[in-house]
Design an enzyme around this catalytic site. Sequence first.
Site, short mmCIF file in Angstrom:
data_model
loop_
_atom_site.label_atom_id
_atom_site.label_comp_id
_atom_site.label_asym_id
_atom_site.label_seq_id
_atom_site.Cartn_x
_atom_site.Cartn_y
_atom_site.Cartn_z
N TYR A 113 -0.66 -10.59 -1.80
CA TYR A 113 -0.66 -9.27 -2.10
C TYR A 113 0.29 -8.79 -3.26
CZ TYR A 113 -0.27 -3.98 -1.55
OH TYR A 113 -0.15 -2.73 -1.80
N ASP A 158 -5.40 -9.46 -3.25
CA ASP A 158 -5.38 -8.37 -4.10
C ASP A 158 -4.30 -8.57 -5.09
OD1 ASP A 158 -4.84 -5.91 -5.34
OD2 ASP A 158 -4.36 -4.87 -3.54
N HIS A 262 -10.51 -0.41 -1.42
CA HIS A 262 -10.78 -1.79 -1.82
C HIS A 262 -12.08 -2.09 -0.95
CE1 HIS A 262 -7.07 -3.07 -4.18
NE2 HIS A 262 -6.60 -2.20 -3.61
#
Length: 271
Positions: A113, A158, A262
Site C-alpha cells: 500500500y 494499491d 477501489h
Amino acid sequence: MRFSLTTWNINSVRLRIDIVAKFLKSARPDVLCLQETKCIDDAFPLKRFKRLGYEHIALNGQKGYHGVAIVSKLPFDATDIRTFCDKIDSRHISVAFGEKAQLAKPVVLHNFYVPAGGDIPDPVLNPKFDHKLKFLDEMKACEPLHPRGDDRHILVGDLNVAPHENDVWSHKQLLKVVSHTPIECEKLLAAQAHGEWFDVARERIPLSEKVYTWWSYRAADWTVGDRGRRLDHIWVSRALKDGVTDFSITRDARGWQRPSDHVPVTVTLEV
C-alpha cells in the site's frame, strides 16, 4: 497448478466485510491481498474469513490507518514485513508459497500500500508527497524485493500511481494531480523496470485502451463521465509471465452497497 490471486484496497475491512464475503463467494480466488484494512491485527475479522475457507492469514495492521493483509486457502511457508522510509506504518507484507502449498518451486508474493501523497504535488510544500516519492525510490532500491533469474515473484497492491496516459480519464487534466504527475509515474516505472517486472494489466490490455480500478467518492455518480484511474496493480516476474492465463477487474463492485472506491483486480496463473 492453477493459482488465482486478487488485490483490493478495501478501505476498512471491518466496515466492508460483507462485500468482501460477497466477492469471495462468487470469485473464489485462492489468495486475497487487501490494502487499507484500517484495523489492528487483533481486530481483524479472522473468523469470518476462516468460515469462507481462508484459513491462512498474514497481517500487518494498525489502528485507523493503512494496514495490509493476505488471506489464503493455501498455507504459507514463510511471512515477512518490510518498513520503508523509517516509518512503522503497515504498508507491506509478503508471504512465500512452497512445499506446504504443494508447489514444486516457491512463489513469493508481496502486497503493498504505497502512500497516497496528499493533494499538493510538491515535495517541498507537502510532506506527504515527499514521503511518497521517497517510498517509491526505496521500492526500487530494495534488492530483496526484486526477482532475478528464475525467481517466481508476484507484487500486487494499491500502488497509488496511474503510470500511463490511458490509466486515467484525462492525461492532460491530471498531469498536475497527485497519482499521475510525471515524477510519480517515472519513479514507479523505474521500480518496475529495475525488477524486470511485467505489469499484467498492460501485458493483457493495449496501452491505447482506458483501464481503471478506482473512482472517487467525490462524484455523486461514479458512472457519469467514468472518471477513473488505474491505481491497483499486479506485477509478475519474468519466470511467471508466460503462466498468466486470465486477468479481470471487477468493475461492478464499485456499485455495491457501501463500496470501497477501489475494485478487485484478479490474475490467474499456472504455477
